[in-house]
Design a protein around this motif. Structure first.
Motif, PDB file in Angstrom:
ATOM      1  N   THR A 115       0.818  -1.222   0.000  1.00 24.00           N
ATOM      2  CA  THR A 115       0.000   0.000   0.000  1.00 24.00           C
ATOM      3  C   THR A 115       0.849   1.267   0.000  1.00 24.00           C
ATOM      4  OG1 THR A 115      -1.418  -1.311   1.479  1.00 24.00           O
ATOM      5  CG2 THR A 115      -2.215   0.844   0.910  1.00 24.00           C
TER       6      THR A 115
ATOM      7  N   VAL B  50      -0.436   3.870  -2.817  1.00 20.72           N
ATOM      8  CA  VAL B  50      -1.636   4.605  -2.396  1.00 20.72           C
ATOM      9  C   VAL B  50      -1.232   5.765  -1.488  1.00 20.72           C
ATOM     10  CG1 VAL B  50      -3.775   4.475  -1.080  1.00 20.72           C
ATOM     11  CG2 VAL B  50      -3.151   2.610  -2.624  1.00 20.72           C
TER      12      VAL B  50
ATOM     13  N   SER C 230      -1.645   9.643  -2.411  1.00 19.64           N
ATOM     14  CA  SER C 230      -2.569  10.362  -1.517  1.00 19.64           C
ATOM     15  C   SER C 230      -1.931  11.605  -0.907  1.00 19.64           C
ATOM     16  CB  SER C 230      -3.033   9.438  -0.383  1.00 19.64           C
ATOM     17  OG  SER C 230      -3.745   8.345  -0.921  1.00 19.64           O
TER      18      SER C 230
ATOM     19  N   LYS D 204      -3.042  -2.298  -6.760  1.00 19.06           N
ATOM     20  CA  LYS D 204      -3.092  -3.450  -5.857  1.00 19.06           C
ATOM     21  C   LYS D 204      -4.221  -4.371  -6.288  1.00 19.06           C
ATOM     22  CE  LYS D 204      -3.043  -4.645  -0.950  1.00 19.06           C
ATOM     23  NZ  LYS D 204      -3.051  -4.126   0.432  1.00 19.06           N
TER      24      LYS D 204
END
Length: 340
Positions: A66, A69, A73, A279
Protein backbone atom coordinates in the motif's frame (compact mmCIF):
# COMPACT_ATOMS: atom_id res chain seq x y z
CA UNK A 1 16.77 -10.66 -12.95
CA UNK A 2 19.92 -11.14 -15.01
CA UNK A 3 21.57 -13.05 -12.18
CA UNK A 4 18.47 -15.25 -11.92
CA UNK A 5 17.87 -16.02 -15.58
CA UNK A 6 21.36 -16.19 -17.14
CA UNK A 7 22.56 -19.15 -14.99
CA UNK A 8 19.31 -20.96 -15.81
CA UNK A 9 19.89 -20.31 -19.51
CA UNK A 10 23.49 -21.56 -19.29
CA UNK A 11 22.40 -24.70 -17.42
CA UNK A 12 19.69 -25.54 -19.97
CA UNK A 13 22.05 -24.86 -22.91
CA UNK A 14 24.84 -26.93 -21.37
CA UNK A 15 22.51 -29.85 -20.66
CA UNK A 16 21.40 -29.80 -24.29
CA UNK A 17 24.87 -29.49 -25.85
CA UNK A 18 27.26 -31.22 -23.46
CA UNK A 19 27.07 -34.44 -25.55
CA UNK A 20 28.26 -32.71 -28.72
CA UNK A 21 30.94 -30.83 -26.81
CA UNK A 22 32.36 -34.10 -25.44
CA UNK A 23 32.02 -35.77 -28.83
CA UNK A 24 34.03 -32.98 -30.51
CA UNK A 25 36.61 -32.74 -27.68
CA UNK A 26 35.93 -29.06 -26.99
CA UNK A 27 38.75 -27.55 -24.89
CA UNK A 28 37.57 -26.32 -21.48
CA UNK A 29 38.94 -22.81 -22.10
CA UNK A 30 36.90 -22.49 -25.33
CA UNK A 31 33.75 -23.76 -23.58
CA UNK A 32 34.18 -21.18 -20.80
CA UNK A 33 34.76 -18.41 -23.36
CA UNK A 34 31.67 -19.59 -25.28
CA UNK A 35 29.46 -19.20 -22.20
CA UNK A 36 30.88 -15.75 -21.46
CA UNK A 37 29.87 -14.76 -25.00
CA UNK A 38 26.56 -16.60 -24.52
CA UNK A 39 25.83 -14.45 -21.44
CA UNK A 40 26.48 -11.14 -23.25
CA UNK A 41 24.73 -12.30 -26.45
CA UNK A 42 21.45 -13.29 -24.77
CA UNK A 43 21.55 -10.56 -22.13
CA UNK A 44 21.60 -8.06 -25.00
CA UNK A 45 18.64 -9.72 -26.73
CA UNK A 46 16.55 -10.03 -23.57
CA UNK A 47 17.53 -6.81 -21.80
CA UNK A 48 14.12 -5.11 -22.27
CA UNK A 49 12.26 -8.19 -21.04
CA UNK A 50 14.49 -8.54 -17.95
CA UNK A 51 13.84 -4.89 -17.13
CA UNK A 52 10.12 -5.33 -17.79
CA UNK A 53 9.80 -8.24 -15.34
CA UNK A 54 11.97 -6.57 -12.70
CA UNK A 55 9.86 -3.39 -12.80
CA UNK A 56 6.67 -5.47 -12.43
CA UNK A 57 8.18 -7.34 -9.47
CA UNK A 58 9.41 -4.18 -7.72
CA UNK A 59 6.28 -2.09 -8.32
CA UNK A 60 3.99 -4.96 -7.28
CA UNK A 61 5.85 -5.11 -3.96
CA UNK A 62 5.15 -1.40 -3.48
CA UNK A 63 1.47 -1.83 -4.40
CA UNK A 64 0.98 -4.85 -2.11
CA UNK A 65 2.43 -2.86 0.80
CA UNK A 66 0.00 0.00 0.00
CA UNK A 67 2.96 2.34 -0.47
CA UNK A 68 1.76 3.63 -3.85
CA UNK A 69 -1.64 4.60 -2.40
CA UNK A 70 0.10 6.54 0.40
CA UNK A 71 2.47 8.16 -2.11
CA UNK A 72 -0.30 9.38 -4.44
CA UNK A 73 -2.57 10.36 -1.52
CA UNK A 74 0.08 12.81 -0.33
CA UNK A 75 -0.65 14.92 -3.42
CA UNK A 76 2.14 13.67 -5.69
CA UNK A 77 1.00 13.18 -9.27
CA UNK A 78 1.28 9.87 -11.10
CA UNK A 79 3.67 11.54 -13.59
CA UNK A 80 5.99 12.46 -10.69
CA UNK A 81 5.70 8.90 -9.41
CA UNK A 82 6.70 7.65 -12.87
CA UNK A 83 9.76 9.93 -13.16
CA UNK A 84 12.30 7.73 -11.30
CA UNK A 85 11.30 4.79 -13.49
CA UNK A 86 12.00 6.81 -16.64
CA UNK A 87 15.35 7.98 -15.24
CA UNK A 88 16.23 4.36 -14.50
CA UNK A 89 15.05 3.30 -17.95
CA UNK A 90 17.26 6.01 -19.52
CA UNK A 91 20.32 4.65 -17.70
CA UNK A 92 19.53 1.08 -18.69
CA UNK A 93 18.69 2.06 -22.29
CA UNK A 94 22.01 3.92 -22.61
CA UNK A 95 23.88 0.86 -21.40
CA UNK A 96 21.81 -1.40 -23.69
CA UNK A 97 22.61 0.84 -26.68
CA UNK A 98 26.34 0.76 -25.90
CA UNK A 99 26.13 -3.01 -25.44
CA UNK A 100 24.31 -3.49 -28.75
CA UNK A 101 26.54 -1.13 -30.73
CA UNK A 102 29.95 -2.33 -29.54
CA UNK A 103 30.09 -5.21 -27.01
CA UNK A 104 27.37 -7.54 -28.32
CA UNK A 105 28.95 -7.80 -31.83
CA UNK A 106 32.19 -9.09 -30.27
CA UNK A 107 30.25 -11.62 -28.19
CA UNK A 108 28.15 -12.59 -31.21
CA UNK A 109 31.24 -13.43 -33.25
CA UNK A 110 32.68 -15.70 -30.55
CA UNK A 111 29.27 -17.28 -29.88
CA UNK A 112 28.54 -18.06 -33.55
CA UNK A 113 32.07 -19.20 -34.42
CA UNK A 114 32.00 -21.72 -31.57
CA UNK A 115 28.50 -22.89 -32.53
CA UNK A 116 29.38 -23.60 -36.16
CA UNK A 117 32.83 -24.98 -35.34
CA UNK A 118 31.74 -27.54 -32.73
CA UNK A 119 27.94 -27.74 -32.44
CA UNK A 120 26.88 -27.49 -36.10
CA UNK A 121 29.97 -28.99 -37.63
CA UNK A 122 29.89 -29.22 -41.41
CA UNK A 123 26.87 -26.95 -41.82
CA UNK A 124 27.54 -24.16 -44.30
CA UNK A 125 26.85 -20.64 -43.07
CA UNK A 126 27.56 -19.06 -46.44
CA UNK A 127 25.71 -18.95 -49.74
CA UNK A 128 27.18 -21.78 -51.82
CA UNK A 129 25.03 -21.89 -54.95
CA UNK A 130 24.42 -19.36 -57.72
CA UNK A 131 26.58 -16.61 -56.28
CA UNK A 132 26.06 -13.48 -58.37
CA UNK A 133 27.63 -10.24 -57.18
CA UNK A 134 28.39 -6.74 -58.41
CA UNK A 135 31.98 -5.96 -57.39
CA UNK A 136 31.91 -2.27 -58.30
CA UNK A 137 30.20 0.01 -60.82
CA UNK A 138 31.70 -1.85 -63.79
CA UNK A 139 32.43 -5.46 -62.75
CA UNK A 140 30.19 -8.46 -62.08
CA UNK A 141 30.99 -12.07 -61.22
CA UNK A 142 29.07 -15.33 -61.09
CA UNK A 143 29.93 -18.80 -59.74
CA UNK A 144 27.50 -21.69 -59.88
CA UNK A 145 28.91 -23.40 -56.78
CA UNK A 146 31.13 -22.00 -54.02
CA UNK A 147 33.18 -24.14 -51.60
CA UNK A 148 34.05 -21.98 -48.53
CA UNK A 149 36.60 -24.40 -47.05
CA UNK A 150 38.86 -24.13 -50.12
CA UNK A 151 37.76 -20.70 -51.41
CA UNK A 152 36.97 -22.32 -54.75
CA UNK A 153 34.25 -21.31 -57.20
CA UNK A 154 32.90 -23.50 -60.01
CA UNK A 155 31.82 -22.27 -63.46
CA UNK A 156 33.24 -18.81 -62.95
CA UNK A 157 32.19 -15.79 -65.05
CA UNK A 158 33.60 -12.27 -64.87
CA UNK A 159 32.09 -9.36 -66.82
CA UNK A 160 33.57 -5.88 -67.27
CA UNK A 161 31.41 -3.01 -68.53
CA UNK A 162 32.17 0.56 -69.44
CA UNK A 163 28.90 2.42 -69.25
CA UNK A 164 26.36 0.07 -70.85
CA UNK A 165 28.91 -1.55 -73.14
CA UNK A 166 30.41 -4.98 -72.38
CA UNK A 167 34.19 -4.74 -72.91
CA UNK A 168 35.26 -8.27 -72.01
CA UNK A 169 33.99 -11.44 -70.43
CA UNK A 170 36.05 -14.16 -68.74
CA UNK A 171 34.97 -17.79 -68.33
CA UNK A 172 36.64 -20.61 -66.35
CA UNK A 173 35.63 -24.07 -65.16
CA UNK A 174 36.79 -23.08 -61.66
CA UNK A 175 38.61 -20.32 -59.81
CA UNK A 176 40.77 -20.80 -56.72
CA UNK A 177 42.84 -18.42 -54.64
CA UNK A 178 46.54 -19.38 -54.48
CA UNK A 179 47.94 -17.81 -51.33
CA UNK A 180 51.65 -18.13 -52.17
CA UNK A 181 51.13 -16.28 -55.48
CA UNK A 182 48.55 -13.81 -54.05
CA UNK A 183 46.50 -14.45 -57.19
CA UNK A 184 43.62 -16.54 -58.51
CA UNK A 185 44.17 -19.65 -60.62
CA UNK A 186 41.64 -20.15 -63.40
CA UNK A 187 41.23 -23.57 -65.03
CA UNK A 188 40.20 -23.75 -68.72
CA UNK A 189 40.41 -19.97 -69.02
CA UNK A 190 38.61 -18.18 -71.88
CA UNK A 191 38.39 -14.44 -72.44
CA UNK A 192 36.19 -12.72 -75.02
CA UNK A 193 37.05 -9.07 -75.65
CA UNK A 194 34.98 -6.61 -77.70
CA UNK A 195 36.51 -3.51 -79.27
CA UNK A 196 34.88 -1.46 -82.03
CA UNK A 197 32.64 -4.35 -82.99
CA UNK A 198 35.60 -6.78 -83.24
CA UNK A 199 35.67 -9.83 -80.98
CA UNK A 200 38.99 -11.27 -79.72
CA UNK A 201 39.21 -14.66 -78.03
CA UNK A 202 42.03 -15.68 -75.67
CA UNK A 203 42.32 -19.15 -74.09
CA UNK A 204 44.63 -20.94 -71.70
CA UNK A 205 44.59 -24.23 -69.80
CA UNK A 206 45.59 -22.53 -66.55
CA UNK A 207 46.06 -18.85 -65.86
CA UNK A 208 46.97 -16.78 -62.79
CA UNK A 209 45.12 -13.47 -62.49
CA UNK A 210 44.42 -10.75 -59.95
CA UNK A 211 40.87 -9.54 -59.28
CA UNK A 212 39.49 -6.72 -57.06
CA UNK A 213 37.68 -9.10 -54.70
CA UNK A 214 38.11 -12.02 -52.31
CA UNK A 215 35.84 -15.03 -52.65
CA UNK A 216 35.13 -15.11 -48.91
CA UNK A 217 33.91 -11.50 -49.05
CA UNK A 218 31.47 -12.33 -51.84
CA UNK A 219 29.50 -14.74 -49.66
CA UNK A 220 29.73 -13.46 -46.05
CA UNK A 221 28.57 -15.78 -43.27
CA UNK A 222 24.87 -15.47 -42.43
CA UNK A 223 25.64 -13.91 -39.06
CA UNK A 224 28.13 -11.37 -40.49
CA UNK A 225 26.01 -8.32 -39.64
CA UNK A 226 25.68 -9.36 -35.99
CA UNK A 227 29.47 -9.34 -35.54
CA UNK A 228 30.06 -5.73 -36.62
CA UNK A 229 29.99 -2.53 -34.61
CA UNK A 230 27.52 0.08 -35.82
CA UNK A 231 29.97 2.01 -38.00
CA UNK A 232 31.31 -1.19 -39.58
CA UNK A 233 27.75 -2.40 -40.10
CA UNK A 234 26.80 0.71 -42.09
CA UNK A 235 29.81 0.25 -44.38
CA UNK A 236 29.09 -3.47 -44.71
CA UNK A 237 25.44 -2.90 -45.70
CA UNK A 238 26.44 -0.23 -48.25
CA UNK A 239 28.96 -2.64 -49.82
CA UNK A 240 26.43 -5.50 -49.89
CA UNK A 241 23.84 -3.27 -51.56
CA UNK A 242 26.35 -2.44 -54.31
CA UNK A 243 26.97 -6.14 -54.78
CA UNK A 244 23.29 -6.96 -55.01
CA UNK A 245 23.31 -9.26 -51.98
CA UNK A 246 20.04 -11.17 -51.38
CA UNK A 247 20.50 -10.82 -47.60
CA UNK A 248 20.02 -7.05 -47.30
CA UNK A 249 16.76 -7.53 -45.36
CA UNK A 250 18.56 -9.55 -42.68
CA UNK A 251 21.32 -6.96 -42.36
CA UNK A 252 18.83 -4.07 -42.19
CA UNK A 253 16.93 -5.84 -39.37
CA UNK A 254 20.16 -6.13 -37.35
CA UNK A 255 20.93 -2.42 -37.91
CA UNK A 256 17.46 -1.17 -36.98
CA UNK A 257 17.23 -3.35 -33.86
CA UNK A 258 20.22 -1.50 -32.42
CA UNK A 259 17.92 1.54 -32.20
CA UNK A 260 14.55 -0.12 -31.56
CA UNK A 261 15.74 -2.13 -28.55
CA UNK A 262 16.55 0.93 -26.35
CA UNK A 263 13.18 2.47 -27.32
CA UNK A 264 11.40 -0.74 -26.31
CA UNK A 265 12.94 -0.39 -22.84
CA UNK A 266 10.95 2.82 -22.25
CA UNK A 267 7.75 1.33 -23.68
CA UNK A 268 7.94 -1.85 -21.59
CA UNK A 269 8.86 0.13 -18.46
CA UNK A 270 5.72 2.29 -18.79
CA UNK A 271 3.55 -0.81 -19.40
CA UNK A 272 5.09 -2.56 -16.38
CA UNK A 273 4.43 0.42 -14.06
CA UNK A 274 0.88 0.92 -15.35
CA UNK A 275 0.03 -2.77 -14.92
CA UNK A 276 1.60 -3.37 -11.51
CA UNK A 277 0.93 -0.07 -9.69
CA UNK A 278 -2.62 -1.17 -8.87
CA UNK A 279 -3.09 -3.45 -5.86
CA UNK A 280 -4.87 -6.59 -7.05
CA UNK A 281 -6.44 -9.59 -5.41
CA UNK A 282 -3.91 -12.33 -5.97
CA UNK A 283 -1.00 -9.95 -5.48
CA UNK A 284 2.27 -10.11 -7.38
CA UNK A 285 1.46 -13.43 -9.04
CA UNK A 286 -1.34 -11.92 -11.13
CA UNK A 287 0.87 -9.02 -12.22
CA UNK A 288 3.77 -11.32 -13.13
CA UNK A 289 1.45 -13.64 -15.08
CA UNK A 290 0.03 -10.69 -17.00
CA UNK A 291 3.54 -9.33 -17.58
CA UNK A 292 4.88 -12.66 -18.87
CA UNK A 293 1.90 -12.92 -21.25
CA UNK A 294 2.66 -9.45 -22.65
CA UNK A 295 6.37 -10.34 -22.93
CA UNK A 296 5.54 -13.51 -24.90
CA UNK A 297 3.28 -11.56 -27.29
CA UNK A 298 6.02 -8.96 -27.77
CA UNK A 299 8.64 -11.63 -28.55
CA UNK A 300 6.19 -13.34 -30.92
CA UNK A 301 5.61 -10.14 -32.91
CA UNK A 302 9.33 -9.35 -32.91
CA UNK A 303 10.34 -12.78 -34.22
CA UNK A 304 7.57 -13.18 -36.81
CA UNK A 305 8.09 -9.78 -38.40
CA UNK A 306 11.86 -10.15 -38.20
CA UNK A 307 11.75 -13.44 -40.12
CA UNK A 308 9.38 -11.91 -42.70
CA UNK A 309 11.89 -9.12 -43.38
CA UNK A 310 14.81 -11.56 -43.58
CA UNK A 311 13.12 -14.05 -45.91
CA UNK A 312 11.14 -11.75 -48.22
CA UNK A 313 10.82 -8.21 -49.55
CA UNK A 314 8.85 -7.15 -46.48
CA UNK A 315 10.06 -3.74 -45.22
CA UNK A 316 12.71 -4.06 -42.51
CA UNK A 317 11.60 -0.72 -41.00
CA UNK A 318 8.02 -1.97 -40.58
CA UNK A 319 9.19 -5.35 -39.28
CA UNK A 320 11.43 -3.88 -36.58
CA UNK A 321 9.29 -0.94 -35.45
CA UNK A 322 5.79 -2.47 -35.72
CA UNK A 323 5.97 -4.23 -32.29
CA UNK A 324 7.18 -0.97 -30.67
CA UNK A 325 4.36 1.03 -32.29
CA UNK A 326 1.68 -1.48 -31.18
CA UNK A 327 3.04 -1.73 -27.64
CA UNK A 328 3.63 2.03 -27.52
CA UNK A 329 -0.10 2.55 -28.13
CA UNK A 330 -0.83 -0.06 -25.45
CA UNK A 331 1.54 1.75 -23.05
CA UNK A 332 -0.30 5.08 -23.56
CA UNK A 333 -3.69 3.41 -22.98
CA UNK A 334 -2.57 1.56 -19.82
CA UNK A 335 -0.87 4.69 -18.48
CA UNK A 336 -4.01 6.79 -18.88
CA UNK A 337 -6.07 4.03 -17.23
CA UNK A 338 -3.59 3.80 -14.32
CA UNK A 339 -3.74 7.56 -13.79
CA UNK A 340 -7.52 7.39 -13.49
Amino acid sequence: MLLLFVPIGITVDLAEKVGKMLENNVPLSEAVFYYLNFTVYFANLLFPLFLFLSVIWFTSKLANNTEIVAFLSSGVSFSRFLRPYLIGATIVASFAMFLGMYLAPIASQGFNEFKFKYLKKGKSVQQTRDVYQQINDNDYIYVSNFIPSTSTGMHFTYEHFEGNELKYKIFADNIRYIEKDSAYRLTNYLKRSFENGVETIETDKRKLMSFPFELEDLTPVEYAAETKSYGELLDFIAAEKRRGSPNIGRYEVVKLKKWSLPVSIFILTIIAVAVSSIKRRGGMGVNLAFGIAIAMIYVFFDKVFGVMAEQSDFSAVVAVWFPNVIFGILAVYLLQNAKR
